[in-house]
Enzyme design. Structure first.
Site, PDB file in Angstrom:
ATOM      1  N   ASN A   9       0.877  -1.171   0.000  1.00  0.00           N
ATOM      2  CA  ASN A   9       0.000   0.000   0.000  1.00  0.00           C
ATOM      3  C   ASN A   9       0.914   1.221   0.000  1.00  0.00           C
ATOM      4  O   ASN A   9       1.465   1.580   1.033  1.00  0.00           O
ATOM      5  CB  ASN A   9      -0.899  -0.025   1.245  1.00  0.00           C
ATOM      6  CG  ASN A   9      -1.711   1.257   1.390  1.00  0.00           C
ATOM      7  OD1 ASN A   9      -1.783   2.065   0.472  1.00  0.00           O
ATOM      8  ND2 ASN A   9      -2.328   1.428   2.563  1.00  0.00           N
ATOM      9  N   LYS A  11       0.204   4.230  -0.347  1.00  0.00           N
ATOM     10  CA  LYS A  11      -0.424   5.453   0.179  1.00  0.00           C
ATOM     11  C   LYS A  11      -0.129   6.620  -0.779  1.00  0.00           C
ATOM     12  O   LYS A  11      -0.009   6.390  -1.984  1.00  0.00           O
ATOM     13  CB  LYS A  11       0.036   5.727   1.608  1.00  0.00           C
ATOM     14  CG  LYS A  11      -0.136   4.480   2.487  1.00  0.00           C
ATOM     15  CD  LYS A  11      -0.054   4.742   3.943  1.00  0.00           C
ATOM     16  CE  LYS A  11      -0.245   3.417   4.682  1.00  0.00           C
ATOM     17  NZ  LYS A  11      -0.380   3.601   6.118  1.00  0.00           N
ATOM     18  N   HIS A  94      -9.685   1.553   4.262  1.00  0.00           N
ATOM     19  CA  HIS A  94      -8.449   1.750   5.029  1.00  0.00           C
ATOM     20  C   HIS A  94      -8.738   2.723   6.184  1.00  0.00           C
ATOM     21  O   HIS A  94      -9.533   3.652   6.026  1.00  0.00           O
ATOM     22  CB  HIS A  94      -7.340   2.297   4.126  1.00  0.00           C
ATOM     23  CG  HIS A  94      -6.007   2.272   4.808  1.00  0.00           C
ATOM     24  ND1 HIS A  94      -5.635   3.234   5.709  1.00  0.00           N
ATOM     25  CD2 HIS A  94      -4.993   1.375   4.752  1.00  0.00           C
ATOM     26  CE1 HIS A  94      -4.428   2.929   6.185  1.00  0.00           C
ATOM     27  NE2 HIS A  94      -4.021   1.808   5.614  1.00  0.00           N
ATOM     28  N   GLU A  96      -7.202   5.152   7.242  1.00  0.00           N
ATOM     29  CA  GLU A  96      -6.965   6.558   6.899  1.00  0.00           C
ATOM     30  C   GLU A  96      -8.169   7.137   6.151  1.00  0.00           C
ATOM     31  O   GLU A  96      -8.453   8.337   6.255  1.00  0.00           O
ATOM     32  CB  GLU A  96      -5.649   6.681   6.107  1.00  0.00           C
ATOM     33  CG  GLU A  96      -4.452   6.475   7.046  1.00  0.00           C
ATOM     34  CD  GLU A  96      -3.210   5.887   6.407  1.00  0.00           C
ATOM     35  OE1 GLU A  96      -3.061   5.921   5.179  1.00  0.00           O
ATOM     36  OE2 GLU A  96      -2.361   5.376   7.182  1.00  0.00           O
ATOM     37  N   GLU A 166      -5.947  -4.481  10.284  1.00  0.00           N
ATOM     38  CA  GLU A 166      -4.897  -3.490  10.507  1.00  0.00           C
ATOM     39  C   GLU A 166      -5.215  -2.700  11.777  1.00  0.00           C
ATOM     40  O   GLU A 166      -5.984  -1.727  11.727  1.00  0.00           O
ATOM     41  CB  GLU A 166      -4.824  -2.516   9.330  1.00  0.00           C
ATOM     42  CG  GLU A 166      -4.464  -3.171   8.015  1.00  0.00           C
ATOM     43  CD  GLU A 166      -3.830  -2.174   7.050  1.00  0.00           C
ATOM     44  OE1 GLU A 166      -2.737  -2.474   6.572  1.00  0.00           O
ATOM     45  OE2 GLU A 166      -4.409  -1.096   6.811  1.00  0.00           O
ATOM     46  N   GLY A 172       2.089   2.465  10.641  1.00  0.00           N
ATOM     47  CA  GLY A 172       3.089   3.517  10.486  1.00  0.00           C
ATOM     48  C   GLY A 172       3.765   3.936  11.788  1.00  0.00           C
ATOM     49  O   GLY A 172       4.442   4.952  11.839  1.00  0.00           O
ATOM     50  N   SER A 211       2.844  -1.971  10.396  1.00  0.00           N
ATOM     51  CA  SER A 211       4.282  -2.104  10.678  1.00  0.00           C
ATOM     52  C   SER A 211       4.806  -3.515  10.455  1.00  0.00           C
ATOM     53  O   SER A 211       5.675  -3.980  11.196  1.00  0.00           O
ATOM     54  CB  SER A 211       4.594  -1.608  12.095  1.00  0.00           C
ATOM     55  OG  SER A 211       4.263  -0.232  12.209  1.00  0.00           O
TER      56      SER A 211
END
Ligand code: PGA
Length: 248
Positions: A9, A11, A94, A96, A166, A172, A211
Site C-alpha cells: 500500500n 499510500k 483503510h 486513513e 490493521e 506507520g 508495521s
C-alpha cells in the site's frame, strides 16, 4: 491451503522516477515467489504499473474507489476506470479513509460490493484504535466493521474478498501486534466467516497490516489465520518488500 498474498500500500507516495526504480527493483529479485504479490498505488500511476508489471506475476490496483458507478462526483475514481488499467485489486475502508474521510462501515461495504460488481478484488480493511483496544473493545469494533460487509454480500461474493486486519495503533508507528494478538483477531474474523459459510471461510484470505517489516514478517505469517500482509512503509523499499515476499 490458502495461498498467501503480500500487497503493498504505497499510500500517497511516489513519482514516476521513484516508482520506476522501486518496480524494477522488485521485478529484478522477485524470482519464483511462492505467494501472490500486488501493489496498490495512487491512481495516476496505474498506467505506469500496467506498463511495468503486465509481463510479471505482480498484480496492481488502487487504494480506494467511489461507491458510485459514474457521474457528477468531482475528484472520485470509478471502479470501472480501474479496469481500463487492468487492475486486479482495490483497497477499501483503510483506516486513513475511515478517519480522514469519515467513511462508515456501511459505505465501505457498498464500496466492496461496487468492486466485486466490477470484477475487482476488494481488500477490505478493518481495525481498532488504541483507545478501543485499551477499553477491551477490539472484538466489538472489528466485528461491527466486518458485519457490515457480511450483511451486504452474498456467500458467492464473500468468497472473492480479501480482508486486512490493521490495528490502527500499529499503522506507520513501528508498533506491531504480536503474532498472538493478531492471530486472536484473525481467528475471530475467520469464525465470523464460518457462521456465513464454512467452505467459503476456509478460502478467504485475511491479511495482517501495521508495521509489518522484514524482521517480524516471518513470525506473523506463520500464524494459522494470517494469510499475508498489507504493507505500507516497507513496500516503498524494494529490498524490504522482497524480504517480506520471501518470508511468505
Ligand atoms: P504500515 O502501513 O506498514 O506503514 O504500518 C500499513 C497500512 O496502512 O496499510
Amino acid at each position: 491451503m490458502r495461498r498467501k498474498l503480500i500487497a503493498g500500500n504505497w499510500k500517497m507516495n511516489g513519482s514516476l522516477a521513484a516508482n520506476a526504480v522501486l518496480l524494477n527493483g522488485i521485478k529484478a529479485d522477485l524470482g519464483q515467489a511462492a505467494c501472490d504479490v500486488a501493489v496498490c498505488v495512487p491512481a495516476p500511476y496505474l498506467a505506469q504499473c500496467r506498463a511495468e508489471l503486465a509481463a510479471t506475476p505482480i498484480g496492481w490496483g488502487a487504494q480506494d474507489i467511489s461507491v458510485h458507478e459514474s457521474g457528477a462526483y468531482t475528484g472520485e475514481v470509478a471502479a470501472g476506470m480501474l479496469l481500463d488499467f487492468d487492475c486486479s485489486y482495490v483497497i477499501v475502508g483503510h483506516s486513513e479513509r475511515r478517519t480522514y474521510h469519515a467513511e462508515s462501515s456501511q459505505l465501505v461495504a457498498q464500496k466492496a460490493l461496487r468492486a466485486l460488481n466490477t470484477e475487482l478484488t476488494p481488500i477490505v480493511c478493518v481495525g481498532e484504535s488504541l483507545a478501543e483496544r485499551e477499553a477491551g473493545k477490539t472484538a466489538d469494533v472489528v466485528g461491527e466493521q466486518v458485519d457490515a460487509v457480511l450483511a451486504a454480500l452474498n456467500t458467492e461474493q464473500l468468497a472473492k474478498i480479501v480482508i486486512a486486519y490493521e490495528p490502527v495503533w500499529a499503522i506507520g508507528t513501528g508498533k506491531t501486534a504480536t503474532p498472538e494478538m493478531a492471530q486472536e483477531v484473525h481467528a475471530m474474523l475467520r469464525a465470523k466467516l464460518v457462521e456465513e459459510d464454512s467452505t467459503v471461510a476456509k478460502g478467504v484470505k485475511i491479511l495482517y497490516g501495521g508495521s509489518m517489516k522484514p524482521d517480524n514478517a516471518r513470525e506473523l505469517l506463520a500464524m494459522p489465520d494470517i494469510d499475508g500482509g498489507l504493507i505500507g512503509g516497507a513496500s516503498l523499499k524494494a529490498a524490504d518488500f522482497l524480504a517480506i515476499i520471501h518470508a511468505a
